[in-house]
Design an enzyme around this catalytic site. Structure first.
Site, PDB file in Angstrom:
ATOM      1  N   LYS A  66      83.036  25.186  59.789  1.00  0.00           N
ATOM      2  CA  LYS A  66      83.417  26.252  60.428  1.00  0.00           C
ATOM      3  C   LYS A  66      84.504  25.783  60.052  1.00  0.00           C
ATOM      4  O   LYS A  66      86.263  26.351  60.305  1.00  0.00           O
ATOM      5  CB  LYS A  66      83.212  26.431  61.833  1.00  0.00           C
ATOM      6  N   ASP A 102      84.164  34.988  66.404  1.00  0.00           N
ATOM      7  CA  ASP A 102      83.197  34.247  67.316  1.00  0.00           C
ATOM      8  C   ASP A 102      83.537  34.343  69.030  1.00  0.00           C
ATOM      9  O   ASP A 102      83.258  35.076  69.335  1.00  0.00           O
ATOM     10  CB  ASP A 102      83.431  33.230  67.631  1.00  0.00           C
TER      11      ASP A 102
END
Ligand code: ATR
Length: 280
Positions: A66, A102
């Protein structure tokens, strides 16, 4: 031509993303398919170049890529840039643009399940890792004005607060200090891996002092009800597990790629079927 989407990570075998996205594509009559790709750290750059070369339309990024993917992207969305992590990439005319869904996914799920205004909630986040960062930044971005963070390593909580470009009233606390003053919080968010399968008996802190009116949330979804959530429920609070966050991060990614917000109830049902349980 059918559009191609995917997710990269290591490991990736148990990802539920192909199931929710392929169902959403067929439900929305979009000619596209979504696949899981196992990409090791040392192959990340080549994988991204390969995706660009074949003209992939978009992809998700999961652990451990990420943050590492950022140098290989052409542009970053403002919130993803601030968080310093990307979980969604869109190919726009050959340019790869990084987003983070997220944190916003967590906030969207919270709003749906809490069903009362977020902004005035005095909030405690437990943990100061990557997930906590996305959630803290997104909550501050959303206008939540008081958010404390407690963590085993208090310096990491201090740094997280300090690094955030959006400002809130926040204190970094030890786990013990947070447990002592727990009754002050309206919203408590557990973001560490403590209590995740197979260590399902573990809990980050005691909820002895929790206010019965509080809303207690845990981003873990395996198990569906962690020991932490079980204790919260026993003490009479409302609870929320991590399914909503997973579903909404996927739904927001789908919207970035297609312009269409998918049916989150269908997504939730698929995830629950895969995990073999009922939502709490
Ligand atoms: P993620 O990206 O999933 O948030 P991470 O960045 O590795 O993962 O962060 C993990 C978080 O869980 C951290 O807040 C970590 O605490 P430290 O910063 O002190 O390491 C917390 N954590 C993990 N295992 C823990 C344990 N056994 N006890 C207390 N905290 C723990």
């Amino acid at each position: 031509m059918q559009k191609l989407f995917g997710v990269i990570g290591d490991p990736i075998g148990h990802s539920m993303s192909p199931a929710i996205h392929n169902d959403a594509f067929s439900h929305q009559n979009i000619q596209a398919s979504y696949h899981a790709f196992h990409v090791k750290e040392q192959h990340l750059e080549d994988a991204v170049k390969g995706f660009k070369a074949i003209g992939i339309s978009g992809f998700n990024v999961t652990v451990p890529h990420k943050t590492a993917i950022i140098p290989f992207l052409d542009e970053m969305d403002e919130l993803a840039e601030a968080i310093g992590a990307v979980n969604t990439v869109k190919n726009e005319n050959g340019k790869l643009i990084g987003y983070n869904t997220d944190g916003p996914g967590y906030v969207a799920a919270l709003k749906e399940e809490m069903n009362s205004p977020l902004r005035d909630k005095k909030t405690l986040i437990i943990g100061a890792g990557g997930a906590a960062r996305g959630i803290y930044y997104s909550l501050v971005y959303e206008g939540v004005s008081h958010i404390d963070i407690c963590n085993r390593t208090i310096e990491k909580a201090e740094k997280l607060i300090h690094d955030c470009p959006y400002k809130a009233t926040s204190a970094a606390l030890s786990m013990h200090a947070a447990a002592e003053k727990l009754s002050q919080y309206d919203l408590i968010i557990q973001t560490t891996s403590i209590g995740m399968s197979p260590n399902t008996h573990a809990s980050p802190l005691t909820l002895e002092n929790v206010n019965q009116e509080a809303f207690v949330s845990d981003i873990i979804y395996n198990p569906l009800k962690t020991a932490f959530l079980q204790e919260a429920e026993t003490r009479g609070t409302k609870i929320q597990n991590g399914i909503g966050m997973f579903v909404y991060q996927g739904a927001l990614a789908f919207q970035i790629w297609t312009g269409v917000f998918p049916d989150t109830k269908r997504m939730k049902k698929i995830v629950l079927e895969k995990l073999g349980g009922t939502i709490c």
